[in-house]
Design an enzyme around this catalytic site. Structure first.
Site, PDB file in Angstrom:
ATOM      1  N   TYR A 176      24.337  52.564  -5.796  1.00 42.70           N
ATOM      2  CA  TYR A 176      23.686  52.105  -7.015  1.00 42.70           C
ATOM      3  C   TYR A 176      24.410  52.775  -8.192  1.00 42.70           C
ATOM      4  O   TYR A 176      24.772  53.961  -8.093  1.00 42.70           O
ATOM      5  CB  TYR A 176      22.212  52.510  -6.966  1.00 42.70           C
ATOM      6  CG  TYR A 176      21.409  52.006  -8.118  1.00 42.70           C
ATOM      7  CD1 TYR A 176      21.043  50.669  -8.191  1.00 42.70           C
ATOM      8  CD2 TYR A 176      21.013  52.864  -9.138  1.00 42.70           C
ATOM      9  CE1 TYR A 176      20.310  50.194  -9.260  1.00 42.70           C
ATOM     10  CE2 TYR A 176      20.273  52.393 -10.208  1.00 42.70           C
ATOM     11  CZ  TYR A 176      19.930  51.063 -10.258  1.00 42.70           C
ATOM     12  OH  TYR A 176      19.198  50.595 -11.319  1.00 42.70           O
ATOM     13  N   ASP A 211      19.453  56.616   0.498  1.00 42.96           N
ATOM     14  CA  ASP A 211      18.733  55.724  -0.406  1.00 42.96           C
ATOM     15  C   ASP A 211      18.361  54.485   0.409  1.00 42.96           C
ATOM     16  O   ASP A 211      19.218  53.688   0.778  1.00 42.96           O
ATOM     17  CB  ASP A 211      19.633  55.364  -1.599  1.00 42.96           C
ATOM     18  CG  ASP A 211      18.925  54.473  -2.634  1.00 42.96           C
ATOM     19  OD1 ASP A 211      17.945  53.794  -2.264  1.00 42.96           O
ATOM     20  OD2 ASP A 211      19.368  54.452  -3.794  1.00 42.96           O
ATOM     21  N   LYS A 239      11.055  48.766  -6.733  1.00 45.10           N
ATOM     22  CA  LYS A 239      11.470  47.540  -6.049  1.00 45.10           C
ATOM     23  C   LYS A 239      10.374  47.072  -5.080  1.00 45.10           C
ATOM     24  O   LYS A 239       9.325  46.665  -5.525  1.00 45.10           O
ATOM     25  CB  LYS A 239      12.822  47.790  -5.363  1.00 45.10           C
ATOM     26  CG  LYS A 239      13.848  48.509  -6.253  1.00 45.10           C
ATOM     27  CD  LYS A 239      14.281  47.700  -7.464  1.00 45.10           C
ATOM     28  CE  LYS A 239      15.028  48.501  -8.516  1.00 45.10           C
ATOM     29  NZ  LYS A 239      16.168  49.248  -8.076  1.00 45.10           N
ATOM     30  N   ARG A 291       2.123  66.928 -14.037  1.00 41.35           N
ATOM     31  CA  ARG A 291       3.547  67.085 -13.690  1.00 41.35           C
ATOM     32  C   ARG A 291       3.697  67.702 -12.301  1.00 41.35           C
ATOM     33  O   ARG A 291       4.683  67.494 -11.606  1.00 41.35           O
ATOM     34  CB  ARG A 291       4.283  67.909 -14.757  1.00 41.35           C
ATOM     35  CG  ARG A 291       5.762  68.100 -14.476  1.00 41.35           C
ATOM     36  CD  ARG A 291       6.585  68.388 -15.748  1.00 41.35           C
ATOM     37  NE  ARG A 291       5.925  69.316 -16.644  1.00 41.35           N
ATOM     38  CZ  ARG A 291       5.888  70.639 -16.479  1.00 41.35           C
ATOM     39  NH1 ARG A 291       6.504  71.201 -15.457  1.00 41.35           N
ATOM     40  NH2 ARG A 291       5.246  71.400 -17.344  1.00 41.35           N
TER      41      ARG A 291
END
Ligand SMILES: *Cc1c(COP(=O)(O)O)cnc(C)c1O
Length: 401
Positions: free
Chosen positions: A120, A192, A217, A67
């Site tokens: 988005y 973004d 993506k 993590r």
């Protein structure tokens, strides 16, 4: 062959994108394999109690607990930071993990945020639903109007969120102009950059402080993994990482490894995607059944000059409207043989969606009109297939509407 220490001395900034994706992580290796192992381990052992305390006390250590970091993730971070031109980067389990973690790290109750009307959808939800719950005010502005950003600034504005190009009509934000404004007022700008990719656009060059991506993506590039990346300076990265380890949007070691593999071919894929998408956009503009095409690379795009100023290529996504309504658009999308009817973008295969159908579950027709999503809109993410096959497929599908 250069020796390892000579390689380390090379300035990664001096390397070109095509070389960064292959050698940007060379300095990290301590193995014999040309390709790195997948560190499928949640936790890492120290050789002594004193080494353990040193590792535990080092922020972002790649060999402590997954993590907190992982050796393969460290390679990905090195490459993506070099591509974006930022000091460092941090990987997350998804693009939304990157965006939510960044925003929640940088604002507190009483702060004000400026965001775009178009983001988005899940980013809009953070702005619209999540932040107000924690006492953060958000103003939504038209991203194509720089003066709207200026008018929205308040004494307590801490963050400006931009996304360019953005759905559904690939509207752009003037990165240099918004960053100039932000700098005058000491406001952090988060961008973004998913729709562009670092190969086509480097927001940090225009002054953006934090660049976020859905690596699901282009960077992954094969529609097989979910990942996010946050690119910024060391100081902000440590602040964001501190929130990241509490929020826990962790990238799995396997997906980190797949992402590294995807990155190796990113510039090549983008080169082909840019060429294919521009050619298909030009082709679509000349089809009698097509009403309008939205693509930043076309001179008909209202912000084409800005696109040429801040982008090196224009990416995979083309939006266009069909002459006709909902039914004709459904028929067109169903008649396509090559692209799967699926969300997402930037992978090797083309994907297509009837935009209105994507939102149908969450908005009624009136809300869609308000959001600028007409019934006859198609979103086409162009892949790396042969352009003539894509054109032929689109041609035969248009004849069936
Ligand atoms: C897909 C996407 C996201 C969200 O990324 P996930 O990896 O799906 O969480 C955020 N922003 C943009 C522009 C996207 O296309």
């Amino acid at each position: 062959m250069m020796k390892r220490n000579e390689q380390e001395q090379r300035n990664p900034q001096a390397l070109r994108d095509e070389t960064i994706v292959i050698h940007g992580d060379d300095s990290i290796t301590d193995e014999k394999g040309v390709n790195p192992a997948i560190y499928y381990s949640a936790t890492f052992q120290a050789h002594s109690a004193s080494e353990f305390s040193e590792i535990a006390g080092t922020p972002r250590h790649p060999r402590y607990y997954t993590r907190y970091g992982n050796p393969v993730h460290e390679r990905v971070q090195k490459i993506v930071a070099d591509l974006e031109g930022t000091e460092t980067a941090l990987v997350t389990g998804s693009g939304m993990g990157a965006i939510a973690t960044t925003i929640l790290s940088l604002v507190a109750a009483g702060d004000h945020v400026i965001a775009q009307k178009n983001h988005y959808m899940s980013t809009t939800k953070i702005m619209d639903e999540l932040l107000p719950k924690f006492g953060v005010d958000v103003t939504f502005v038209d991203q194509s109007d720089t003066s709207a950003f200026e008018k929205a600034i308040r004494p307590n504005t801490k963050l400006i969120m931009v996304e360019t190009p953005a759905n559904p009509t690939l509207v752009l934000t003037d990165l240099a102009a918004v960053c100039d404004l932000a700098r005058q007022h000491g406001i952090i700008v988060v961008a973004d950059n998913t729709f562009a990719s670092p190969i086509n656009q480097r927001p940090h060059d225009f002054g953006v402080d934090v660049v976020v991506h859905s690596a699901t993506k282009y960077m992954g590039g094969h529609h097989d993994l979910t990942a996010g990346v946050i690119c910024t300076n060391e100081e902000l990265a440590e602040r964001i990482w501190n929130t990241h380890i509490s929020i826990g949007s962790v990238l799995s070691p396997m997906d980190g490894w797949l992402l590294l593999r995807g990155l190796r071919t990113l510039p090549m894929r983008i080169e082909r995607i840019n060429a294919n998408a521009l050619a298909l956009a030009e082709f679509l503009e000349n089809q009698p059944q097509v009403e309008r095409v939205y693509y930043p690379g076309l001179p008909s795009h209202p912000q084409h000059e800005l696109a040429k100023r801040q982008m090196k290529g224009f990416g995979a996504v083309i939006a266009f409207s069909i002459k006709g309504g909902y039914a004709e658009t459904q028929r067109f999308v169903s008649a396509l043989k090559l692209p799967p009817n699926a969300v997402s973008l930037g992978g090797v295969e083309s994907l297509v969606v009837h935009t209105a159908a994507m939102w149908e579950g969450t908005m009624n027709e009136e809300q869609m009109q308000l959001a600028g999503i007409p019934a006859n809109f198609v979103r086409f993410s162009v892949g790396i297939e042969h352009i003539e096959d894509l054109k032929e497929d689109v041609r035969q599908a248009l004849q069936k509407i």
